[in-house]
Scaffold this active site. Structure first.
Site, PDB file in Angstrom:
ATOM      1  N   GLU A  18      11.201  20.976   6.548  1.00  0.00           N
ATOM      2  CA  GLU A  18      10.444  22.097   5.997  1.00  0.00           C
ATOM      3  C   GLU A  18       8.968  22.037   6.384  1.00  0.00           C
ATOM      4  OE1 GLU A  18      10.836  22.098   1.809  1.00  0.00           O
ATOM      5  OE2 GLU A  18      13.038  22.264   1.820  1.00  0.00           O
ATOM      6  N   ASP A  43      12.510   1.674   2.758  1.00  0.00           N
ATOM      7  CA  ASP A  43      12.824   0.282   2.451  1.00  0.00           C
ATOM      8  C   ASP A  43      14.278   0.159   1.997  1.00  0.00           C
ATOM      9  OD1 ASP A  43      11.798  -2.490   1.966  1.00  0.00           O
ATOM     10  OD2 ASP A  43      12.382  -2.029  -0.096  1.00  0.00           O
TER      11      ASP A  43
END
Length: 544
Positions: free
Chosen positions: A259, A210
């Site tokens: 990751e 956002d």
């Protein structure tokens, strides 16, 4: 089971769920996570690839959940973290990915950090995690600068000191209940890296970021000057938006996403002055996608659409990111109503316009969007052809911008009315306890139940289009379109493996040489000696 295809997001169709308006499982009139979970099979049948959930975090709900008090907790009105976990698991079992909102520009004023900063008063170390400033004027009675809130009025609110005397001011680019974080403070960056890991460990497949362009403010918080700041948003440089420092933040986020297995992604809700500036957010070591607001704001006009399609694809190509396409979301008038009105009225409308015209254009615009290379976003209810509700009574409204003296029109509630599932019931299947915003009676005929199996319905058009998009190698993939000559007001392009798309944006039938076999159209195509006659406001998919 979950599909683990690499780069799934490059051509995905992602469905936005606004949880409070999607489905209500506990009968309190407000949608919730268990309601969303119960409707996941519908989304799988619809044919989307992923679900994006608007905020469901613990919040006082001053701005429909975009004022977050606790980023690791689910607000009781929506359920619990266990409900979120069950929703994610069920979605994955159905082959749907889950994207959640993250709100890093501001918190709620009920966030623990901000509450302690106010309670402890001037000198509190926690104030450095926000933007607290002394005011201007003889007694500090004027805001620190001339910035305006996106919701109207000053972007600053003055606090009271613990002894009751007037205190410092704090910055809020949105509502006063949404103080902006100071991203220069390392604790803020550390906290959000931890928040990302928390939800990634819960199994989410990505984040919609956002106000991704707003985290970093220009040094010294300089004045802007002038009195028309809100109209300049998105097409001019602003000291509170699109500062270069945001890219350091997103590089650190990308390292975290990388990751995790199975292509976890982040999508920027970002406004930038140019397509080239927007493309910086989606460089290979930053975020994966950015919303295409210029496309959303383009009217149903061939020349304008071609221009924004070309500029969008051209801007993304050098950074290797896919373009995105969207027609509606929770902040703008639904496109079935936008296209029902004359051009130039913007994305917040107060008039229903010509319903038949708007729906015709909406169908055609949807097929055009789904034929373009890249990822497409679908806002809940657009697959039902829902219009905006433009006659909500003032006492029913909850959009904070409606209650501000200036700024946005405050009519976002019209696109947030709970969607209808059945022909009958107090809320047309939304839930047993009514709905938090009133639904028009004519929505019974627009419900999922009413449209299912009707070959002329909006719902079946979406289902057919999404099934073809999933099966056809010429749709979604790639980074360009091959334009072909066409009459004025008509868009005509070729994609891979003989796929052709033709969109007649004019108000009159247009005849073109038949480019192949029609495999899907938004209205009935007629044939004559000259070729195929496309009705007004119609898009056709062809197989050459």
């Amino acid at each position: 089971m979950t599909q683990h295809s690499a780069d799934w997001w490059r051509d995905a169709v992602i469905y936005q769920v606004y949880p409070r308006s999607f489905a209500d499982a506990n009968g309190d009139g407000m949608g919730d996570l268990e309601g969303v979970r119960s409707r996941l099979p519908y989304l799988r049948e619809l044919g989307v690839d992923a679900v994006w959930l608007s905020p469901f975090y613990a919040s006082p709900q001053a701005d429909a959940g975009y004022d977050v008090a606790d980023y690791r907790a689910v607000d009781p009105m929506f359920g619990t973290v266990e409900h979120a976990d069950a929703l994610i698991r069920d979605a994955h079992e159905l082959g749907l990915r889950v994207i959640v909102d993250v709100v890093p520009n501001h918190s709620s004023d009920r966030h623990e950090w901000f509450e302690r900063a106010i309670k402890e008063g001037p000198g509190s170390a926690l104030r450095d995690r926000y933007h607290f400033r002394t005011g201007r004027g003889e007694s500090g009675e004027l805001p620190p600068n001339d910035w305006e809130s996106i919701f109207g009025g000053p972007a600053w609110t003055r606090t009271d000191n613990p002894d009751g005397s007037p205190g410092d001011w704090y910055l809020h680019l949105f509502a006063p209940e949404q103080p902006d974080f100071n991203w220069e403070h390392p604790a803020v960056a550390d906290e959000f890296r931890s928040i990302l890991r928390f939800w990634l460990d819960q199994g989410v497949d990505g984040f919609r970021v956002d106000v991704a362009h707003g985290l970093v403010k220009a040094a010294g918080l300089p004045d802007i000057g002038g009195s028309d700041q809100l109209k300049l948003l998105g097409n001019a440089s602003m000291p509170f938006f699109d500062q270069d420092g945001v890219h350091l933040i997103y590089r650190s986020w990308r390292a975290i996403l990388d990751e995790y297995p199975d292509d976890r992604i982040a999508v920027a809700e970002a406004w930038a002055p140019t397509p080239e500036r927007l493309a910086l957010y989606v460089r290979p070591d930053e975020l994966h996608q950015a919303f295409n607001f210029p496309y959303l704001g383009t009217y149903w006009d061939a020349e304008a659409l071609r221009e924004v399609i070309d500029s969008s694809l051209a801007a993304m190509r050098p950074v290797g990111a896919p373009a995105t396409w969207v027609l509606s979301n929770h902040d703008v008038t639904r496109h079935a109503t936008r296209f029902a009105n004359p051009a130039g009225l913007g994305t917040q409308l107060r008039t229903p316009g010509d319903r038949g015209l708007g729906l015709r254009r909406a169908h055609a615009a949807t097929l055009l969007m789904l034929a373009l290379p890249g990822s497409a976003y679908v806002y809940q209810g657009e697959e039902l052809g829902l219009p905006d509700v433009t006659d909500l009574p003032d006492e029913a409204r909850q959009d904070p911008s409606f209650f501000r003296a200036a700024g946005q029109d405050g009519f976002r509630d019209g696109c947030r009315v709970p969607i209808p599932w059945t022909r009958d019931g107090s809320s047309y299947g939304f839930g047993s306890g009514g709905s938090w915003l009133p639904q028009p009676p004519e929505w019974a005929g627009l419900s999922v139940e009413a449209q299912t199996g009707d070959p002329g319905s909006t719902l079946e058009l979406y289902r057919g289009a999404l099934a073809l998009r999933r099966e056809h190698p010429g749709l979604g993939a790639g980074e360009s379109v091959e334009w072909r000559d066409a009459p004025e007001g008509v868009l005509h392009f070729v994609r891979g493996d003989g796929f052709v798309c033709t969109a007649n944006t004019t108000g009159q039938p247009v005849t073109i040489p038949t480019p192949g076999r029609a495999i899907l159209s938004s209205a009935t195509v007629h044939y004559n000696e000259q070729g195929a006659e496309l009705p007004a406001d119609t898009t056709v998919w062809w197989q050459a």
